[in-house]
Motif scaffolding. Structure first.
Motif, short mmCIF file in Angstrom:
data_model
loop_
_atom_site.label_atom_id
_atom_site.label_comp_id
_atom_site.label_asym_id
_atom_site.label_seq_id
_atom_site.Cartn_x
_atom_site.Cartn_y
_atom_site.Cartn_z
N LEU A 1 57.84 18.68 17.51
CA LEU A 1 59.00 18.44 16.43
C LEU A 1 59.21 17.28 17.72
N VAL A 2 59.09 18.17 18.85
CA VAL A 2 59.58 17.51 20.31
C VAL A 2 59.06 15.89 20.20
N LEU A 3 58.05 16.51 20.35
CA LEU A 3 56.62 15.36 20.47
C LEU A 3 57.40 14.07 19.40
N VAL A 4 57.23 14.30 18.69
CA VAL A 4 57.77 13.33 16.95
C VAL A 4 59.11 12.46 17.59
N ALA A 5 60.18 13.51 18.19
CA ALA A 5 61.77 12.69 18.38
C ALA A 5 60.99 11.99 19.77
N ASN B 1 51.16 21.79 9.20
CA ASN B 1 50.76 22.10 10.11
C ASN B 1 51.19 21.44 10.79
N ILE B 2 50.32 20.96 12.20
CA ILE B 2 51.22 20.06 13.13
C ILE B 2 50.78 18.64 12.78
N GLY B 3 49.76 18.67 12.58
CA GLY B 3 49.33 16.99 12.20
C GLY B 3 50.16 16.63 10.97
N LYS B 4 51.01 16.94 10.13
CA LYS B 4 51.31 17.30 9.10
C LYS B 4 52.52 16.98 9.39
N LEU B 5 53.19 17.58 10.41
CA LEU B 5 54.39 17.17 10.69
C LEU B 5 54.69 15.38 11.75
N THR B 6 53.69 15.45 11.92
CA THR B 6 53.02 14.66 12.56
C THR B 6 54.24 13.19 11.26
#
Length: 722
Positions: free
Chosen positions: A89-93, A301-306
């Motif tokens: 989430l931090v990376l996406v932000a 998963n982290i891929g879905k969060l992207t």
């Protein structure tokens, strides 16, 4: 041909449908715009099973766990999962920092002042009435309710529990079969939306989509080939090279098929094998791997969060970037909504941030390209989660300062380098659109009334005065004298042809036409308005005048013409600093210019002692300043938006309190005849829609540019249609 299409994998069909749709759109152009209705219908069908599926799958999946297994997973794997989610989430932000800076400006839009419904966080997250939550589409509340029911089932025993879990799994299979059937028609929806977008979307919009695609690919590749393997190598016995080696076949398969489910057995086997190589696999750890991977697959998963990156891109694309203060709410809501389908999560998040739902079609169109990339990130996430959890279980997790320092340096350097390279690269590819000042600078007054424009300001005591003219006198002399303020965009200003134009210039021409006379424009300074009217220099002042309570005993205002919205104009990068009272109070060494609104400014001085307020002669003094003497200017949102068309480096911040003020025309205090006439004339022109048409043109920019058909092969190459 049809048989070959049916024989293709569904993901291949969708890619083919997308490219065929693009081709059809480019060929037929705007004539296929109606196909968007078909695409929307297909997507709505795809969404119908999602909320029920979340309910039954979470209840059944969690409820079937044993107490010990559930405790182990939620206490150990759960913590690691939360930390990986947080990193994602931090990376996406942070990824919007890679978006190129693009100067944009637009006419005022009424949507920016429409009241927005405040978010009810209690209803969003707390399922006080689960049926209401489902009906209203509160996905986070539905997830909380489903998890609560699943946890409650863990503590139950007996036949009733078995029946409930069996029922939930049966329902899951039913919804899965419905979804599989609907997937067969999804290529039709993809084709329809692709054709509609290619036929109606402008070149600039297509260029902007590159920003999302490039940044999304970079994000997924960074997670897959650097961050997640680096975390594994830093904290577990597995090296960076080994992490990439064991994930290679699963990553390739997931990318080729866009399907994570089929590689779950491979992930389990590879994790077992690599832990055996490092002598870190007990019988209990082997069982943990077999249980953990399938259960982790059911959680986001982290891929879905992207995909949350699309919502941040949508804000940038719409010209309303997501504010930092909205990121926590977006992240939590996005995470919980992604327990279900992205086809529900993305519209939900767009609505949460009051972004246009039409942008969802862009997400769907690109989904089958981006889906392959988030699949590889998801696979590497499952490897990381499993290896970290097993290493912790086997007490092989490296949490000493040297390893943590190594981890931190690798993550920070990798992210920083990626953001810088992406920002520079996209800055070279994506350019600002054409300068918009040409649009407003070429607008013209439509009414053709004989017009004289004087540029010399009358001077009190030097310029000969004249008796105040009533309506009869104006008709007898055949000229309506109108006072105007030069460079008062968009009310009265000079266009590229050196003609006096603007909303009030057009209204004045219409008033003169209805009186059956010519029109003569005379400039004035607002500070001398009452004296100029009394001296007879002009009959009426029509130039975006804010009604001033201090002048009401010296002149007469007609009924308010418009209600304008008070705002702040400032440099683009400072706009967010003026949107909230708290951020304004935090400003230091800030100078605010103002032209009018002295009563409001006095109140502002008391509320914001940290600001310095300076009166200036006109708005052009602020926008054309060279020494940055003023940080911002108090102006109407309507006028400020028009000025930003000339100066796209500036933006508008609406005040948090949404202050409005009236503008009106002014006549001499004793000119009751003209006052009555203009009041009645204005009522007539409001009712017949003439004033609204002028407002739409000068304030909203409707009709300011000629609408040309979208380029298409059928029109511009083959010339089959006009």
């Amino acid at each position: 041909m049809l048989t070959k299409l049916r024989a293709m994998q569904s993901s291949t069909q969708m890619i083919v449908a997308m490219f065929v749709g693009f081709g059809v759109g480019l060929f037929f152009g705007e004539s296929v715009g109606w196909l968007s209705n078909i695409g929307t219908s297909v997507i709505l069908l795809m969404q119908m099973t999602v909320l029920p599926f979340i309910l039954v799958s979470l209840i059944g999946g969690i409820g079937k766990l044993k107490r010990t297994t559930a405790s182990l997973i939620f206490s150990r794997a759960g913590v690691i999962m939360l930390l990986l989610w947080l990193m994602g989430l931090v990376l996406v932000a942070l990824m919007p920092l890679s978006f190129p800076f693009v100067e944009t400006a637009s006419f005022f839009s009424t949507s920016i002042v429409e009241p927005t419904t405040p978010i009810d966080y209690f209803k969003l997250y707390i399922p006080a009435n689960p049926f209401e939550s489902m009906a209203a589409g509160y996905v986070p509340a539905m997830v909380v309710f489903s998890i609560a029911m699943g946890l409650a089932l863990i503590g139950m025993e007996g036949e009733n529990k078995r029946l409930i879990i069996t029922f939930m799994h049966t329902c899951s299979e039913i919804f899965a079969k419905i979804t599989q059937a609907l997937v067969r028609v999804l290529p039709i929806g993809i084709f329809a939306m692709s054709a509609s977008a290619a036929g109606t979307m402008g070149v600039d919009e297509f260029a902007s989509m590159q920003v999302y695609l490039i940044s999304y690919f970079v994000l997924c590749l960074l997670l897959t080939f650097w961050l997640l393997p680096w975390i594994i190598a830093s904290l577990t016995p597995v090296t960076y090279t080994q992490a990439l080696r064991i994930a290679k076949s699963s990553v390739v398969t997931a990318f080729a098929t866009g399907n994570i489910f089929i590689v779950i057995p491979v992930i389990v086997d590879e994790c077992k094998q690599i832990m055996r190589e490092h002598e870190s696999l007990s019988d209990d750890a082997e069982t943990l791997i077999e249980i953990l991977v399938p259960i982790a697959f059911t959680f986001p998963n982290i891929g879905k969060l992207t995909v949350i990156l699309f919502v941040l891109f949508a804000g940038w694309f719409n010209g309303t970037p997501v504010d930092i203060s909205d990121l926590p709410s977006l992240s939590i809501s996005g995470l919980l909504s992604l327990f279900g389908s992205v086809y529900v999560a993305i519209p939900f998040m767009l609505d949460l941030l009051h972004l246009p739902q039409d942008l969802f079609q862009l997400f769907v169109m690109s989904g089958f390209i981006t889906g392959k990339f988030n699949s590889i990130a998801a696979v590497m996430y499952l490897f990381a989660l499993t290896l970290l959890t097993v290493s912790q279980f086997e007490q092989r997790l490296k949490l000493r300062p040297p390893q943590l320092l190594k981890l931190s340096i690798g993550v920070v350097v990798g992210v920083a380098l990626t953001l810088v390279v992406s920002r520079v690269g996209m800055g070279m590819l994506i350019h600002s659109p054409d300068v918009t000042s040409g649009v407003i600078a070429n607008m013209q007054v439509a009414d053709k009334v004989p017009t004289t424009v004087k540029k010399q300001f009358p001077i009190l005591g030097k310029t000969p005065s004249a008796p105040i003219a009533n309506v009869q006198t104006i008709r007898q002399r055949g000229v309506l004298k109108v006072g105007y303020i030069p460079s008062n965009v968009p009310f009265s200003y000079y266009n590229n042809a050196a003609q006096l134009v603007g909303f009030d210039s057009a209204m004045a021409s219409k008033l003169a036409e209805d009186l059956g006379v010519k029109v003569e424009f005379i400039p004035f300074h607002k500070d001398h308005l009452a004296e100029s009217l009394k001296a007879g220099f002009f009959d009426i002042a029509m130039s975006g005048l804010a009604m001033d309570i201090n002048q009401m005993d010296e002149l007469s205002y007609v009924d308010p013409v418009l209600k304008l919205n008070l705002a702040i104009a400032t440099k683009d990068h400072k706009v967010n600093s003026f949107k909230r009272k708290q951020s304004i109070l935090a400003l230091q060494n800030t100078t605010i210019a103002y032209v009018e609104h002295s009563d409001i400014i006095e109140e502002a001085k008391a509320n914001y002692p940290n600001l310095t307020f300076v009166k200036i002669d006109g708005y052009k003094t602020f926008f054309r300043q060279k020494a940055d003497n003023y940080d911002a200017v108090v102006i109407s949102a309507e006028a400020g938006s028009a000025w930003t068309l000339f100066f796209p480096g500036y933006g508008i911040a609406l005040l948090e309190s949404k202050v409005q003020y009236p503008v009106a025309y002014a006549v001499a205090q004793d000119n009751q005849s003209l006052l009555n006439y203009v009041n009645n004339w204005q009522k007539l022109r409001k009712v017949d829609g003439h004033q609204q048409r002028l407002y739409n043109y000068w304030m909203l920019g409707q009709g300011a540019t000629e609408d040309t058909p979208r380029w298409s092969i059928i029109r511009d190459v083959l010339h089959w249609v006009e």
